[in-house]
Design an enzyme around this catalytic site. Structure first.
Site, PDB file in Angstrom:
ATOM      1  N   CYS A   1      41.045  19.620 -35.820  1.00  0.00           N
ATOM      2  CA  CYS A   1      41.043  20.166 -36.834  1.00  0.00           C
ATOM      3  C   CYS A   1      42.481  21.959 -37.405  1.00  0.00           C
ATOM      4  CB  CYS A   1      40.148  20.441 -38.051  1.00  0.00           C
ATOM      5  SG  CYS A   1      39.161  19.098 -38.565  1.00  0.00           S
TER       6      CYS A   1
ATOM      7  N   LYS B   1      48.504  12.749 -16.549  1.00  0.00           N
ATOM      8  CA  LYS B   1      47.848  12.854 -17.115  1.00  0.00           C
ATOM      9  C   LYS B   1      46.682  11.899 -17.824  1.00  0.00           C
ATOM     10  CE  LYS B   1      44.469  15.674 -19.994  1.00  0.00           C
ATOM     11  NZ  LYS B   1      43.967  16.426 -19.359  1.00  0.00           N
TER      12      LYS B   1
HETATM   13  C1  AGP Z   1      41.243  14.759 -13.736  1.00  0.00           C
HETATM   14  O1  AGP Z   1      41.016  16.348 -13.721  1.00  0.00           O
HETATM   15  C2  AGP Z   1      41.803  13.831 -13.226  1.00  0.00           C
HETATM   16  N1  AGP Z   1      43.186  14.055 -14.217  1.00  0.00           N
HETATM   17  C3  AGP Z   1      41.469  12.170 -13.913  1.00  0.00           C
HETATM   18  O2  AGP Z   1      41.193  12.235 -12.342  1.00  0.00           O
HETATM   19  C4  AGP Z   1      41.503  11.904 -14.185  1.00  0.00           C
HETATM   20  O3  AGP Z   1      40.230  11.734 -15.479  1.00  0.00           O
HETATM   21  C5  AGP Z   1      41.391   9.968 -13.945  1.00  0.00           C
HETATM   22  O4  AGP Z   1      43.072  10.141 -14.475  1.00  0.00           O
HETATM   23  C6  AGP Z   1      40.958   9.285 -15.893  1.00  0.00           C
HETATM   24  O5  AGP Z   1      40.997   9.456 -17.203  1.00  0.00           O
HETATM   25  P1  AGP Z   1      40.606   9.469 -18.030  1.00  0.00           P
HETATM   26  O6  AGP Z   1      39.633  10.351 -18.223  1.00  0.00           O
HETATM   27  O7  AGP Z   1      41.731   9.838 -19.242  1.00  0.00           O
HETATM   28  O8  AGP Z   1      40.483   7.619 -18.315  1.00  0.00           O
END
Ligand code: AGP
Length: 595
Positions: free
Chosen positions: A2, A590
């Protein structure tokens, strides 16, 4: 998480564009609904709905809104589903006051019942509305705003900030309790916001509020009062000289560092939410009746699933199968059906590997629940019920605050399922803060020696095994070094051959596994390796390890969770020392929406 923004000007004018831009600048906090209100003379204009800023602004023509005062709010759903009624700002019963909040009012349900019993008009289930009625309650008894807000403060439990205004007045009022609040002082206007990005395009002259302070905003000046005794507080404004990009990082050099430091705050917010969540009971009831329970995720989220399975076994005597999402289909899909339960865990809620497993599981009639950070993501739309991680946006590619909140969610579920006293969980935010403050120097000292290596290991056992895997993933992800996470006892079955003089091996030590870890440490040090222990202060670790990063000594199940913080910081410091950008590591994204 928020975000609120309010502005007071001298005369009625077109405030819509300012409110839309302020809302847009708060979107980094995460949201699912947006609203704006303007006040002029005896009129309040209120427009709001769920959806994106651009869409709601276009649909309701927010740009045309005029007023002498204006409020906008971005809502990240906690109490009440995303809907027009639950969007903010909210009116009081008579429609002559309007206000909006950010944070969590944890006694919202009880307060709403009181307000209704007192004859007030309650239009939503959202806790922001409770802030308005809690103030209305005392205004209606003849109090001025400062006293009314002071009394409302006694009634509203939780961490929040809210801004409120009334017709036939020329001021706005805001209070800070636990959530961020900054005041801006411009030429012929003043404003208040959850954060600087919405203020700095308007003015660089700001005052940061402390918890327990009420601010009154006129167009030409502001006044601060203590919520405790109503006394006037003097505070000189400061001039912000930082660039906007660094302000968005909250003054931290990178989003990753900011997000590491946000962990105590989002942990506190999550615990409030879980205590009040109906979906927790829905999920636990189903788990109670299940044949097999699976926790399913990828990467960091999978490590949370591993930790969750350990918590469920130890705290609730419930066996759970943690599984990497792509392996669920070939290994378990032929075995599952309506008798089984899966919790699908994903920060983004869009990871294709997870969604593929989820679609397959749904087709068998398996009960599918979710845990996600991004509200409105596919995972939240196609699971029967889901628990939000309440972290706001996690911008940095390496997951940090979403990991700790995934662990806290699993811990909470395990405590509830096991009928345990959850009081010790409430200590977590403070313990996390203490850990961040306590480990900084030790981590910094280690960086030069460890950073010369491009191979290292991170070992754990029991509750600290998933943490070791997560620490290794963080190190790999942003330092580009090879770091293998492993059960500490497995190291002697092969990798021990890699140890040479100074070779770094991290030992994430669970409080109930010290003797075992000490054996592993000695197997490394007697071959010239550098054994770096992460654990509670313990003479056995001091005597045997080459280095010890000390974490606070909380109850056992919580300790492992704290140990990930120095590993996050070590990865961050090593990446920066290598000249890499930890927020955007090469080759990674990401959200992985591909096979
Ligand atoms: C975590 O630091 C990574 N960027 C990667 O392992 C991530 O956790 C994984 O791709 C899963 O993503 P999510 O949690 O969005 O499903």
């Amino acid at each position: 998480m928020c975000g609120i923004f309010g502005i007071v000007t001298q005369n009625e004018q077109q405030l819509g564009p300012i409110l839309v831009e302020a809302a847009r600048r708060l979107t980094y906090r995460g949201y699912d609904s947006v609203g704006a209100a303007t006040i002029s003379g005896s009129k309040i204009d209120l427009r709001k709905d769920k959806g994106r800023v651009e869409d709601v602004a276009r649909l309701y023509n927010i740009a045309e809104m005029r007023g002498q005062r204006g409020i906008t709010q971005l809502r990240w759903a906690t109490f009440g589903e995303p809907s027009q009624a639950n969007s903010q700002p909210h009116l009081d019963s008579d429609g002559d006051m309007v206000g909006a909040h950010n944070g969590n009012v944890v006694n919202n349900v009880e307060l709403r019942q009181q307000f209704i019993a007192e004859g007030m008009t309650v239009r939503s289930t959202n806790d922001g509305e409770s802030c308005v009625h809690a103030t209305e309650r005392y205004i209606d008894r003849g109090m001025g705003f400062i006293d009314a807000i002071r009394c409302a403060y006694q009634d509203l439990q939780g961490d929040y900030a809210y801004v409120i205004g009334r017709i036939n007045d020329d001021k706005l009022y805001a209070i800070k309790k636990g959530s961020g609040l900054v005041v801006g002082i411009g030429d012929g206007f003043t404003c208040v916001s959850s954060d600087l990005p919405s203020i700095l395009p308007l003015t660089k002259k700001i005052i940061r509020l402390e918890d327990g302070e009420i601010v009154t905003l006129w167009a030409e000046k502001v006044e601060l009062h203590s919520v405790v005794d109503g006394s006037l507080i003097e505070r000189a404004p400061e001039i912000i000289t930082e660039e906007m990009s660094s302000v968005q990082k909250g003054g931290y050099a990178h989003f990753m560092l900011k997000e590491i430091h946000e962990q105590p705050q989002v942990a506190g917010e999550l615990l409030h939410l879980l205590e009040n969540s109906r979906d927790v009971q829905v999920i636990l009831d189903r788990i109670g009746k299940a044949r097999n329970v699976f926790f399913i995720g990828c990467g960091t989220s999978y490590h949370a699933c591993l930790a969750g399975a350990v918590y469920f076994a130890r705290l609730a005597q419930r066996a759970v199968i943690p599984v990497l999402a792509p392996q669920f289909t070939p290994q378990y899909l032929p075995t599952v059906g309506p008798l089984d339960v899966g919790i699908f865990v994903s920060q983004s809620g869009e990871t294709k590997d997870v969604l593929d497993a989820l679609q397959g599981a749904r087709a068998t009639g398996m009960a599918c629940f979710g845990m996600a950070n991004v509200i409105g993501s596919t995972l939240t739309r196609i699971t029967q019920a889901w628990l939000p991680l309440t972290c706001g946006y996690e911008i940095s590619v390496p997951a940090t605050k979403t990991f700790t909140n995934q662990l806290i969610t699993f811990l909470f579920l395990a405590y509830r399922l096991g009928g345990r006293d959850r009081a010790e969980l409430s200590a977590l935010p403070d313990l996390m803060q203490k850990t961040i403050e306590q480990v900084g120097d030790a981590v910094e000292t280690l960086v030069p020696a460890v950073n010369v290596w491009n191979d290292l290991y991170c070992l754990g056992f029991g509750t600290s095994y998933p943490i070791a895997l997560e620490g290794a993933l963080k190190l790999k992800e942003i330092t580009y070094a090879h770091c293998e996470g492993m059960l500490s006892t497995e190291f002697k079955h092969g990798p021990l051959s890699a140890v040479t003089d100074g070779f770094p091996v991290l030992f994430v030590t669970p409080p109930d596994g010290v003797p075992l870890i000490v054996s592993g440490i000695n197997e490394v040090t007697c071959r010239g390796g550098r054994a770096i222990a992460v654990g509670e202060q313990d003479d056995r670790l001091v005597a045997n390890a080459s280095d010890l990063i000390v974490i606070p000594g909380p109850p056992r199940e919580i300790a492992a969770l704290l140990a990930v913080i120095p590993l996050q910081l070590l990865s961050y410091r090593m990446a920066v020392a290598r000249g890499y950008d930890p927020d955007f590591p090469r080759n990674l994204s990401k959200t992985l929406t591909v096979d």
